[in-house]
Design an enzyme around this catalytic site. Structure first.
Site, PDB file in Angstrom:
ATOM      1  N   ASN A   1       0.843  -1.206   0.000  1.00 22.59           N
ATOM      2  CA  ASN A   1       0.000   0.000   0.000  1.00 22.59           C
ATOM      3  C   ASN A   1       0.871   1.247   0.000  1.00 22.59           C
ATOM      4  O   ASN A   1       1.956   1.274   0.600  1.00 22.59           O
ATOM      5  CB  ASN A   1      -1.007  -0.001   1.161  1.00 22.59           C
ATOM      6  CG  ASN A   1      -0.410  -0.200   2.534  1.00 22.59           C
ATOM      7  OD1 ASN A   1       0.618  -0.841   2.682  1.00 22.59           O
ATOM      8  ND2 ASN A   1      -1.057   0.337   3.540  1.00 22.59           N
ATOM      9  N   GLU A  54      -2.958  -4.631  -3.117  1.00 19.89           N
ATOM     10  CA  GLU A  54      -3.473  -5.503  -4.172  1.00 19.89           C
ATOM     11  C   GLU A  54      -3.490  -4.777  -5.512  1.00 19.89           C
ATOM     12  O   GLU A  54      -3.086  -5.312  -6.540  1.00 19.89           O
ATOM     13  CB  GLU A  54      -4.901  -5.969  -3.851  1.00 19.89           C
ATOM     14  CG  GLU A  54      -5.027  -6.791  -2.582  1.00 19.89           C
ATOM     15  CD  GLU A  54      -5.288  -5.952  -1.334  1.00 19.89           C
ATOM     16  OE1 GLU A  54      -4.704  -4.863  -1.191  1.00 19.89           O
ATOM     17  OE2 GLU A  54      -6.078  -6.399  -0.494  1.00 19.89           O
ATOM     18  N   CYS A  57     -10.294  -4.807  -0.013  1.00 23.58           N
ATOM     19  CA  CYS A  57     -11.376  -3.801   0.018  1.00 23.58           C
ATOM     20  C   CYS A  57     -12.242  -3.932  -1.250  1.00 23.58           C
ATOM     21  O   CYS A  57     -11.872  -4.612  -2.215  1.00 23.58           O
ATOM     22  CB  CYS A  57     -10.798  -2.391   0.138  1.00 23.58           C
ATOM     23  SG  CYS A  57     -10.219  -1.684  -1.415  1.00 23.58           S
ATOM     24  N   CYS A 113      -4.040   0.598  -2.540  1.00 18.83           N
ATOM     25  CA  CYS A 113      -3.885  -0.633  -1.755  1.00 18.83           C
ATOM     26  C   CYS A 113      -2.799  -1.525  -2.357  1.00 18.83           C
ATOM     27  O   CYS A 113      -2.494  -1.437  -3.553  1.00 18.83           O
ATOM     28  CB  CYS A 113      -5.184  -1.422  -1.736  1.00 18.83           C
ATOM     29  SG  CYS A 113      -6.507  -0.676  -0.784  1.00 18.83           S
ATOM     30  N   GLU A 115       0.328   5.213   0.708  1.00 23.00           N
ATOM     31  CA  GLU A 115      -0.614   6.229   1.197  1.00 23.00           C
ATOM     32  C   GLU A 115      -0.215   7.623   0.733  1.00 23.00           C
ATOM     33  O   GLU A 115       0.834   7.827   0.126  1.00 23.00           O
ATOM     34  CB  GLU A 115      -0.700   6.145   2.726  1.00 23.00           C
ATOM     35  CG  GLU A 115      -1.261   4.803   3.157  1.00 23.00           C
ATOM     36  CD  GLU A 115      -1.584   4.701   4.635  1.00 23.00           C
ATOM     37  OE1 GLU A 115      -1.128   5.555   5.427  1.00 23.00           O
ATOM     38  OE2 GLU A 115      -2.323   3.746   4.983  1.00 23.00           O
ATOM     39  N   ASN A 116      -1.110   8.573   1.029  1.00 19.91           N
ATOM     40  CA  ASN A 116      -0.909   9.942   0.560  1.00 19.91           C
ATOM     41  C   ASN A 116      -1.504  10.907   1.583  1.00 19.91           C
ATOM     42  O   ASN A 116      -2.547  10.609   2.175  1.00 19.91           O
ATOM     43  CB  ASN A 116      -1.611  10.091  -0.800  1.00 19.91           C
ATOM     44  CG  ASN A 116      -1.302  11.403  -1.464  1.00 19.91           C
ATOM     45  OD1 ASN A 116      -1.861  12.433  -1.123  1.00 19.91           O
ATOM     46  ND2 ASN A 116      -0.392  11.379  -2.409  1.00 19.91           N
ATOM     47  N   ALA A 117      -0.860  12.064   1.761  1.00 19.66           N
ATOM     48  CA  ALA A 117      -1.327  13.066   2.726  1.00 19.66           C
ATOM     49  C   ALA A 117      -2.743  13.523   2.417  1.00 19.66           C
ATOM     50  O   ALA A 117      -3.492  13.930   3.320  1.00 19.66           O
ATOM     51  CB  ALA A 117      -0.374  14.256   2.738  1.00 19.66           C
ATOM     52  N   CYS A 145     -10.570  -2.949  -4.598  1.00 20.36           N
ATOM     53  CA  CYS A 145      -9.634  -3.966  -5.106  1.00 20.36           C
ATOM     54  C   CYS A 145     -10.390  -5.167  -5.667  1.00 20.36           C
ATOM     55  O   CYS A 145      -9.983  -5.746  -6.674  1.00 20.36           O
ATOM     56  CB  CYS A 145      -8.674  -4.394  -4.004  1.00 20.36           C
ATOM     57  SG  CYS A 145      -7.477  -3.103  -3.603  1.00 20.36           S
TER      58      CYS A 145
HETATM   59  N1  THU Z   1      -5.217  -1.598   2.533  1.00 25.28           N
HETATM   60  C1  THU Z   1      -4.636  -2.404   1.600  1.00 25.28           C
HETATM   61  O1  THU Z   1      -3.562  -2.098   1.065  1.00 25.28           O
HETATM   62  N2  THU Z   1      -5.272  -3.547   1.264  1.00 25.28           N
HETATM   63  C2  THU Z   1      -6.411  -4.008   1.874  1.00 25.28           C
HETATM   64  O2  THU Z   1      -6.868  -5.086   1.553  1.00 25.28           O
HETATM   65  C3  THU Z   1      -7.067  -3.210   2.899  1.00 25.28           C
HETATM   66  C4  THU Z   1      -6.497  -1.878   3.155  1.00 25.28           C
HETATM   67  C5  THU Z   1      -4.489  -0.390   2.943  1.00 25.28           C
HETATM   68  C6  THU Z   1      -5.085   0.920   2.511  1.00 25.28           C
HETATM   69  C7  THU Z   1      -4.513   1.852   3.572  1.00 25.28           C
HETATM   70  O3  THU Z   1      -3.222   2.246   3.186  1.00 25.28           O
HETATM   71  C8  THU Z   1      -4.405   0.996   4.802  1.00 25.28           C
HETATM   72  O4  THU Z   1      -4.433  -0.346   4.363  1.00 25.28           O
HETATM   73  C9  THU Z   1      -5.505   1.218   5.822  1.00 25.28           C
HETATM   74  O5  THU Z   1      -6.739   1.126   5.236  1.00 25.28           O
END
Ligand code: THU
Length: 136
Positions: A42, A55, A90, A53, A44-46, A93
């Site tokens: 994963n 996946e 999620c 994600c 993330e971003n500010a 995904c």
């Molecule tokens: N996240 C994933 O990368 N995959 C998942 O299946 C569930 C959530 C990440 C997104 C975010 O960076 C962090 O987990 C919290 O939601």
């Protein structure tokens, strides 16, 4: 490639996770039908919404390298204490998986470790999903 080997690659991918906001680190490893593996984490971003994600990172890496036929994906996720949870993909995904995978045969391996994991088909996690066939 065994299920355990795929999980091991997902654990390795998780080490690259960029998650300074949620502190929830996820790794994935996607296997093509010809046995090639694409890992992802994963990112993330500010501004939060651009977050990708693990996946989808794996899928987009693979598709951008010309791969479109997939067998299965392994996913591991958990907080910074190092304790893994069963981290099920999620909805976004799952929808991306619908685009490229056969729901009845594509496998989603949700793992806490190489020893403790559950296996689902995409159809089980995305019943009555909308996919490319709906537009034919
Ligand atoms: N996240 C994933 O990368 N995959 C998942 O299946 C569930 C959530 C990440 C997104 C975010 O960076 C962090 O987990 C919290 O939601």
């Amino acid at each position: 490639m065994t299920e355990k080997e795929l999980i091991k690659l997902a654990v390795e991918a998780r080490k690259k996770s960029y998650a300074p906001y949620s502190h929830f680190h996820v790794g994935a490893c996607l296997e093509t039908k010809t046995g090639k593996c694409f890992s992802g984490c994963n990112v993330e971003n500010a501004a939060f919404t651009p977050t990708n994600c693990a996946e989808r990172t794996a899928f987009f890496k693979a598709v951008s390298e010309g791969e479109k036929k997939f067998k299965r994906i392994a996913i591991v996720g958990g907080g910074e204490d190092g304790e893994m949870q069963f981290c099920s993909p999620c909805g976004v995904c799952r929808q991306v998986m619908m685009e490229f995978c056969e729901p009845e045969s594509f496998q989603i391996i949700v793992a806490k470790s190489e020893a403790e994991y559950k296996v689902f088909t995409l159809a089980e996690l995305m019943p009555e999903g909308f996919g490319p066939d709906n537009l034919n």
